[in-house]
Motif scaffolding. Structure first.
Motif, short mmCIF file in Angstrom:
data_model
loop_
_atom_site.label_atom_id
_atom_site.label_comp_id
_atom_site.label_asym_id
_atom_site.label_seq_id
_atom_site.Cartn_x
_atom_site.Cartn_y
_atom_site.Cartn_z
N MET A 1 0.82 -1.21 0.00
CA MET A 1 0.00 0.00 0.00
C MET A 1 0.85 1.26 0.00
N ASP A 2 2.01 1.09 0.62
CA ASP A 2 2.94 2.22 0.67
C ASP A 2 3.15 2.83 -0.69
N SER A 3 3.31 1.92 -1.64
CA SER A 3 3.74 2.38 -2.96
C SER A 3 2.71 3.32 -3.59
N LEU A 4 1.48 3.18 -3.19
CA LEU A 4 0.46 4.03 -3.78
C LEU A 4 0.70 5.51 -3.47
N PHE A 5 1.23 5.74 -2.29
CA PHE A 5 1.40 7.13 -1.88
C PHE A 5 2.85 7.61 -2.00
N GLN A 6 3.67 6.71 -2.48
CA GLN A 6 5.08 7.08 -2.58
C GLN A 6 5.30 8.04 -3.73
N GLU A 37 10.63 5.10 3.75
CA GLU A 37 10.23 4.17 2.69
C GLU A 37 11.24 3.04 2.48
N ILE A 38 12.51 3.38 2.68
CA ILE A 38 13.53 2.42 2.33
C ILE A 38 13.50 1.20 3.25
N LYS A 39 12.83 1.37 4.40
CA LYS A 39 12.75 0.24 5.34
C LYS A 39 11.64 -0.72 4.94
N SER A 40 10.86 -0.31 3.96
CA SER A 40 9.71 -1.14 3.56
C SER A 40 10.17 -2.52 3.11
N THR A 41 9.28 -3.47 3.29
CA THR A 41 9.62 -4.82 2.84
C THR A 41 9.25 -5.01 1.38
N SER A 43 9.58 -4.62 -2.34
CA SER A 43 10.78 -4.37 -3.14
C SER A 43 10.63 -3.12 -4.00
N HIS A 44 9.43 -2.89 -4.48
CA HIS A 44 9.24 -1.73 -5.35
C HIS A 44 9.41 -0.44 -4.55
N THR A 45 8.81 -0.40 -3.41
CA THR A 45 8.90 0.79 -2.56
C THR A 45 10.37 1.06 -2.20
N LYS A 46 11.02 -0.01 -1.83
CA LYS A 46 12.40 0.12 -1.39
C LYS A 46 13.29 0.62 -2.52
N SER A 47 13.12 0.04 -3.69
CA SER A 47 14.03 0.42 -4.78
C SER A 47 13.73 1.84 -5.26
N THR A 48 12.45 2.22 -5.23
CA THR A 48 12.13 3.59 -5.62
C THR A 48 12.78 4.57 -4.64
N ALA A 49 12.68 4.23 -3.36
CA ALA A 49 13.31 5.10 -2.36
C ALA A 49 14.81 5.19 -2.61
N LEU A 50 15.40 4.06 -2.92
CA LEU A 50 16.85 4.03 -3.15
C LEU A 50 17.21 4.86 -4.38
N GLN A 51 16.36 4.76 -5.39
CA GLN A 51 16.63 5.52 -6.61
C GLN A 51 16.59 7.02 -6.34
N LYS A 52 15.62 7.42 -5.55
CA LYS A 52 15.53 8.85 -5.22
C LYS A 52 16.77 9.29 -4.45
N PHE A 69 23.33 -0.86 3.19
CA PHE A 69 22.77 -2.20 3.30
C PHE A 69 21.52 -2.35 2.44
N HIS A 70 20.72 -1.30 2.38
CA HIS A 70 19.51 -1.36 1.55
C HIS A 70 19.86 -1.54 0.09
N ALA A 71 20.95 -0.91 -0.32
CA ALA A 71 21.37 -1.05 -1.71
C ALA A 71 21.73 -2.51 -1.98
N ILE A 72 22.40 -3.11 -1.03
CA ILE A 72 22.77 -4.52 -1.23
C ILE A 72 21.52 -5.39 -1.30
N GLU A 73 20.55 -5.06 -0.48
CA GLU A 73 19.29 -5.81 -0.56
C GLU A 73 18.67 -5.70 -1.95
N CYS A 74 18.75 -4.49 -2.50
CA CYS A 74 18.12 -4.26 -3.81
C CYS A 74 18.75 -5.11 -4.91
N ILE A 75 20.08 -5.24 -4.87
CA ILE A 75 20.66 -6.01 -5.98
C ILE A 75 20.35 -7.50 -5.84
#
Lengths: 891, 179
Positions: A1-6, A37-41, A43-52, A69-75
């Motif tokens: 749901m997070d992603s809707l408002f991200q 956002e980056i703490k979200s579980t 993957s889309h929310t997290k990677s968007t946050a990382l991209q920003k 660490f979040h970047a490592i999770e993303c890859i």
């Protein structure tokens, strides 16, 4: 749901663009969101946050180390989009010291082995950016495998990564180097060759010697390749290799010249020119050709080419100055180019052209340009004139009168900010070169006379030098009264106290001189009837009783108020002068108004004046900077660490004396000495001893005095040189004697050089050890061990090939022996023993394809993946083959 | 044994550097549009470098040469429309080659975006990075063929499309599941 408002990246970019003032507030708001956002579980929310975050990191330089660490999770996400975002974040933000960097190792390995080409590319790119020792070590096997990939883009990237591997983990050389060399020959796919050459170009620039054995391969590329990118790199490699091997230079000079005249690409042509000028400068005809091409560059419309043309001239200047002289007019014209870079480059060239014969002419031109230029460049010009002319103790200056007046002229240039340098040179010349003193004093006087100069703070240092010179060499002043007037003019209040103190001291010297010559002329006029007149006095005969009175009044007026100055230096000197005039006035006033007793009074006055005059006129010799160090510590003298005890000993008398001495802070040593001596005289009763004491001291410790100018006039005075100078004298004489004969005194330069000479050897040692481990590794791989390399160059090529052949054969067996001699160098040493038995049988095959053997080994290497690193150590000698061809193929 | 050797080597500072130290794009107003660092710079050094360079480069007139000396390195820059493309190279490197690298990059961008403009790079900053990564690796030019790069990039784009579709369908599923 997070992603809707991200907020998406686009939202951020748009938002940022609409912020006018509160950008940082906006950024910190976004950062806050990102942290959440980056703490979200998801993957889309997290990677968007990382991209920003990555965006803000690379555009606004926001810190993102916390998100590592979040970047490592993303890859590690399977979704390619997310993975890509993760990789971008990592290669943008990770440093070698990032703590979690090792967690990435497994994921990188997985992606390097992926079937999806793009994923492999991402991983390779990432490794090339962030690889540290551990990562490079762990992933070397994977990169090695990829270097033989059938997919060209992957292979080419893997080769590019090798540069990072070698840099961080030199042992990778033992694994990958051979495959790298083989890739050089993959002429079927240009991108591979291009990538490999790029790697070799960087490697060779650090340690060219190790790559000499590969010269034939490079030569082949030089001759065959049509790709300008590749050719430029190869030329760069040859620039490094050619100076090491004259035969190689001879071989490549022709193809390079041909390339230079045929190519239409300016970049390639320029690289040819640069190669010829830096590494093939002995080949006269090639240099001539290159000079021709440079001329074309110089007249081009494009400022880039003009700049590079000048740059090329600067390269050629040390060895072939004619090439610069040919373009002299253009170079000088470029001094007024609108482009500051071109101006600087041409200035550098002009300075290269300076010689004893044209220094006057060139300096004239330069000073003209300096007066016309804007302040910054003006000072650059002045700085380079000053440094060039003073180089090696004014080596190129013959006419010092001219140089000194040039210094005066430079001081008057509007934007001149080189006060300190000019000050130093004026005084330095004054002490070194006796014959130029009259001119120095004239220049100094002109500067002092001009009240306008006092207002320019940049000139104060120069004025200080001028004042000191005029005081010290006051005997050359034509009109001392006029000098006194300018030294004491009201505008001197604009000077800083330290300079003003010098002014006062000089005024004192000038005063003593005036009185002295007045009294002298007075006595001599008495005796003139007897024919005793002093010829030296006649020219100063304009010092009349009136002018003496005038001087004394002047001092009362100008110096009087200064006796209450807040600055101790000024106050002290002012009081010295006033004290002296008080003392001299009564005796003198009688002599000024002729009376009967006149004669007796006058004798008394002249006694006092002569005393001071003698003090001042004693010649000051420069002292070597290291003189103090050469004074031996007398027996029984205990040198304490600090001077704490001194206070107890000296008690209250200390402060007074320290004030006199400390004056020197901002001034030259000589000034200090003279002032100190004079002060001593003033305070302690006029004891005529001080001059003789000085002379005495000089006699005893002559060793530590530098020869005064008087001495150096006679060449035999060389004996007075400090012993350390003699050590150096061989060198020094070589550079000095032939050139400077007539006026200039060649004395202290030696000392200055000596001080530097002591330092040099230390600094020159430093750069050596740098690349050791890498170049060692390369050398090991390429040449076997050192002994091998040496013998090989001496022995015939065939011989070495045989030896290698033998070893090749042995390799199969060695699989078992591996563990025995693997990690030790002795492994390679042992081999030849075994080889020898095989040698005879292999002899006929000696000339056959060595590559066949290599390839065989290559395949084996594939199979025994686990032994790769180990084999690597043993394989290398096989490459010695490539060393021998230098004579074979090229010569 | 092997590892102990490595540890010793670790203590020696190695200086195999890349040809290109960094690439940056700066707008005429001094805004940073892209930065890529091939040599090691801390974040502080990065922002300082960009600040200094944009000061130097933006103030240079149009008819001057495209090279600037900067801290023992050379920065080669070229202006395309409102954007300055800058590459920092070593003293011995070929300035004209660096200019060609810049031009090459611009042409590839142009081909990809279809007459590229600053806005394209602003809103597709990540794409600009991927294109640059295809052009350079470890600070070295890796691909001189524009067509090859175009192909590689479009392959990546396709993959992204596929991944997006998957993701959206997945999120649909999740969205439905959570209802």
């Amino acid at each position: 749901m997070d992603s809707l408002f991200q907020r998406s990246l686009d939202d951020i970019i748009k938002g940022l663009r609409h912020q006018q003032a509160g950008e940082s507030a906006f950024v910190s708001k976004v950062l806050e969101e990102v942290r959440r956002e980056i703490k979200s579980t998801d993957s889309h929310t997290k990677s968007t946050a990382l991209q920003k975050l990555t965006y803000l990191h690379s555009i606004c330089f926001v810190d993102m180390s916390w998100a590592a660490f979040h970047a490592i999770e993303c890859i590690s996400y399977p979704n390619f989009t997310h993975k890509k975002v993760g990789y971008l974040a990592i290669s943008q933000s990770f440093q070698e010291s990032t703590p979690v960097i090792l967690l990435i190792s497994n994921q990188l390995r997985k992606d390097l082995k992926s079937n999806v080409e793009v994923e492999v590319s991402l991983a390779l790119e990432c490794l090339s950016r962030i690889g540290n020792l551990d990562l490079c070590r762990d992933l070397t096997p994977e990169v090695f495998t990829l270097m033989a990939s059938s997919r060209i883009p992957v292979r080419k990237k893997a080769i590019g990564v090798v540069l990072r591997l070698f840099g961080k983990y030199p042992d990778a050389v033992r694994v990958c180097f051979k495959r790298l060399v083989e890739s050089l020959e993959s002429s079927d796919s240009p991108p591979i060759v291009s990538a490999v050459i790029g790697v070799f170009c960087e490697l060779a620039s650090k340690d060219p010697k190790a790559y000499l054995p590969l010269a034939p391969e490079f030569y082949k590329i030089l001759v065959d390749s049509r790709n300008n990118w590749v050719l430029i790199k190869v030329l760069k490699i040859f620039t490094k290799l050619a100076p090491l091997e004259p035969r190689l230079a001879k071989k490549i000079v022709e193809p390079i010249c041909e390339l230079m005249s045929k190519t239409g690409a300016k970049s390639l042509m320029f690289e040819c020119i640069r190669t010829i000028l830096t590494s093939l400068a002995e080949h006269e005809s090639a240099v001539k050709l290159a000079a021709g091409r440079i001329n074309e560059l110089l007249i081009d419309e494009d400022p880039n080419l003009r700049y590079l043309g000048l740059h090329a001239l600067a390269i050629v200047a040390p060895k072939h100055i004619w090439a610069v002289l040919e373009n002299k007019e253009f170079v000088i014209k470029s001094l007024s180019d609108p482009d500051p870079n071109i101006k600087l480059e041409s200035l550098r060239l002009v300075m290269e052209m300076v010689s004893e014969s044209n220094v006057v002419e060139i300096c004239r031109v330069l000073v003209n340009y300096a007066t016309k230029s804007e302040p910054e460049f003006c000072n650059v010009i002045l700085g380079s004139i000053l440094s060039t002319c003073s180089n090696n103790v004014y080596e190129i200056i013959v006419d010092f009168d001219w140089y000194v007046s040039l210094l005066g002229e430079m001081s008057r240039i509007q934007h001149c900010q080189k006060g300190e340098e000019i000050e130093n040179q004026l005084i330095d010349i004054g002490m070194r070169v006796q014959d130029v003193r009259p001119e120095l004093v004239r220049v100094g006087r002109d500067l002092l006379m001009d009240p306008a100069l006092l207002g320019n703070p940049f000139l104060h240092r120069i004025l200080s030098a001028a004042a000191w010179l005029c005081g010290e060499y006051v005997e050359f002043i034509r009109n001392p009264v006029e000098l006194m007037e300018s030294l004491l003019q009201p505008r001197t209040s604009l000077l800083p106290p330290s300079v003003r103190a010098v002014y006062l001291e000089s005024a004192f010297k000038a005063l003593v001189f005036c009185l002295h010559s007045y009294l002298k002329s007075a006595t001599s006029s008495d005796h003139s009837a007897l024919g005793l007149s002093d010829p030296g006095v006649s020219k100063e005969n304009h010092i009349t009783p009136d002018s003496v009175l005038h001087l004394l009044n002047l001092i009362d007026m100008a110096v009087g108020p200064l006796s209450g100055s807040y600055d101790v230096e000024i106050q002290e000197r002012a009081r010295n002068i006033l004290g002296f005039t008080e003392l001299i006035k009564p005796v003198l006033s009688d002599s000024l108004h002729p009376q009967d007793e006149r004669h007796k009074q006058q004798v008394e006055a002249s006694k006092m004046v002569r005393l001071l005059h003698d003090t001042f006129s004693d010649e000051l010799g420069p002292v070597s900077m290291s003189a103090q160090g050469r004074v031996p510590v007398p027996d029984g003298l205990v040198l304490h660490e600090n001077l704490a005890d001194l206070e107890a000993v000296c008690g209250s008398s200390l402060p007074a004396s320290s004030a006199t001495i400390s004056f020197e802070g901002s001034h030259n040593v000589e000034g200090a000495t003279s002032i100190f001596i004079s002060d001593q005289k003033e305070e302690s009763e006029p004891s005529s001893e001080s001059t003789s004491l000085l002379a005495e001291h000089r006699k005893r410790h002559g060793l530590y005095y530098l020869p005064s100018e008087k001495n150096t006039e006679h060449h035999e005075a060389n004996n007075d040189y400090p012993p350390a100078n003699e050590l150096k004298s061989e060198l020094a004489e070589q550079s000095f004697l032939p050139k400077r004969k007539s006026k200039q005194v060649k004395a202290r330069p030696v000392v200055v050089k000596l001080d530097e000479g002591d330092v040099l050897p230390i600094s020159s040692k430093i750069p050596q050890a740098k690349d050791d481990s890498l170049s060692e590794a390369v050398r090991d791989v390429l040449l076997g061990n050192e002994a091998d390399a040496d013998t090989l160059t001496q022995k015939a090529a065939a011989d070495s090939v045989i030896r290698k052949k033998g070893k090749e054969k042995l390799n199969a067996k060695e699989q078992e022996d591996d563990l025995d001699h693997m990690d030790s160098q002795s492994g390679t040493v042992q081999n030849p023993v075994k080889e020898r038995s095989k040698r005879s049988s292999r002899k006929q095959n000696a000339d056959e394809g060595d590559h066949g053997g290599d390839k065989g080994k290559q395949k084996r290497r594939h199979r025994h993946g686990k032994h790769r690193t180990r084999e690597g150590v043993q394989n290398p000698p096989a490459n010695v083959i490539s060393q021998t061809p230098v004579p074979d193929l090229l010569l | 044994m092997h590892y102990t050797v490595c540890k010793e080597l670790n203590s020696v500072i190695l200086s195999v550097s890349s040809q290109i130290n960094f690439v940056c794009l700066i707008s005429r107003q001094g805004k940073v549009r892209l930065t890529k660092w091939y040599s090691t710079y801390s974040q502080k050094e990065r922002s300082k470098a960009i600040r200094e360079l944009s000061g130097v480069i933006l103030s240079r007139g149009p008819k001057l040469c495209n090279f600037v000396d900067w801290k023992g390195h050379k920065v080669v820059y070229k202006r395309y429309a409102s954007l300055y493309f800058c590459i920092c190279i070593d003293e011995e490197d070929n300035e004209l080659e660096a200019l060609e690298v810049i031009h090459h990059f611009v042409e590839i961008l142009d081909r990809y975006f279809g007459s590229v403009c600053e806005l394209d790079l602003i809103f597709n900053f990540h794409k600009a990075y991927y294109i640059l990564d295809e052009l350079l690796i470890a600070g070295e030019l890796q691909e001189s063929s524009k067509r090859t790069i175009a192909k590689l990039i479009s392959a990546q784009d396709n993959l992204v499309e596929v991944a997006k579709e998957e993701a959206s369908s997945l999120s649909n599923i999740i969205a439905q599941a959570t209802k």
